[in-house]
Design an enzyme around this catalytic site. Sequence first.
Site, short mmCIF file in Angstrom:
data_model
loop_
_atom_site.label_atom_id
_atom_site.label_comp_id
_atom_site.label_asym_id
_atom_site.label_seq_id
_atom_site.Cartn_x
_atom_site.Cartn_y
_atom_site.Cartn_z
N LYS A 1 0.65 -16.78 -0.42
CA LYS A 1 1.98 -16.18 -0.25
C LYS A 1 2.09 -15.45 1.09
O LYS A 1 3.19 -15.28 1.63
CB LYS A 1 2.30 -15.24 -1.42
CG LYS A 1 1.31 -14.09 -1.63
CD LYS A 1 1.61 -12.86 -0.80
CE LYS A 1 0.49 -11.86 -0.88
NZ LYS A 1 0.76 -10.65 -0.06
N ALA B 1 0.81 -1.22 0.00
CA ALA B 1 0.00 0.00 0.00
C ALA B 1 0.85 1.28 0.00
O ALA B 1 0.57 2.21 -0.76
CB ALA B 1 -0.94 -0.01 1.21
#
Length: 332
Positions: A184, A133
């Site tokens: 992941k 982000a």
Amino acid sequence: MNVAVIGAGSWGTALSILLARNGHQVNLHGRNREHLEMLASARENLRHLPGFALPEEIEIVFEAGALGAPDIWLLATPAAGIQAAAQMLPESGGNVVIVAKGLAVGTNQLLSDAVLEARPGAKVAALSGPNLALEIARGIPTAAVAASAHEELAEKVAWTFNCRTFRVYISDDIIGVELAGALKNVLAIGAGMSDGLGFGDNSKGALLARGLREMTLLGMALGGKLDTFLGIAGVGDLFATAASKLSRNYRVGLAVGQGRTLQQALGEIGQVAEGVPTAEAAMVLARRNGVQMPVFEGIGAVLQGRMKPLEAVTLLMERMPKREGGFGEARE
């Protein structure tokens, strides 16, 4: 384009800023009214993404019913909130893009399946890749994959997000893209544990290589494609998440490897680390589909408090090495 973003954390805010910079109108909504009031008054996400002013194209919407009829619904809540977010969609469903990376709580479903269960008429896509982000907000170049069973929706998502710093490829493998993004995160926790224990890059490289094989085997057993796990949404996202100090999952693993409890580690992060619930969900899916995942088993055992990090590493290293390729069918 008019985009309704549900989820006003760091991820929802970063993508809203990206979309606004691309010239789209964004209506941003979240479940915490106090947080929304802060966003509206400060025009900045002081709690989760400080230092980035919200462009004027972003409107803070306090009531879900006021989100209107956007061209795209963007679900940016944690995975645990996807079912609730789906209830905010119109009965017709609309065009829905999932940017959360996890599995549905309680059912271990893909998030797209959870949305379609609530809104069968929706057209659903998943957007995933090496997309931290803070780096998105900073405008640091990266790429992602927009995956959907509906090619026109995948192309629409790519067109909406594409810019000089965010390149979007399209795929029809929504199963693979979603699973790669979810799994992941578990390996990123394992990578953090490895570093927290003081091991070197050799150790982490071996852990991630074997873990990537495991997540690929599970993904393919569930209908995903090998190319997806070897591409941007798979290897690309894994490399970014498992090596970056910005990654919540890596930081949780690092703290646990250094001796903190999981609760202490999560308290230090102060945000959701999706790999924690996904670790357990992944093992449910693995057992259901007959896929052996010793790396994921070890990480899950540590997170559940059944094993110390060093014990998990010792057990993994004591396993008899098997074929990695050649000599017929590789077995775990």
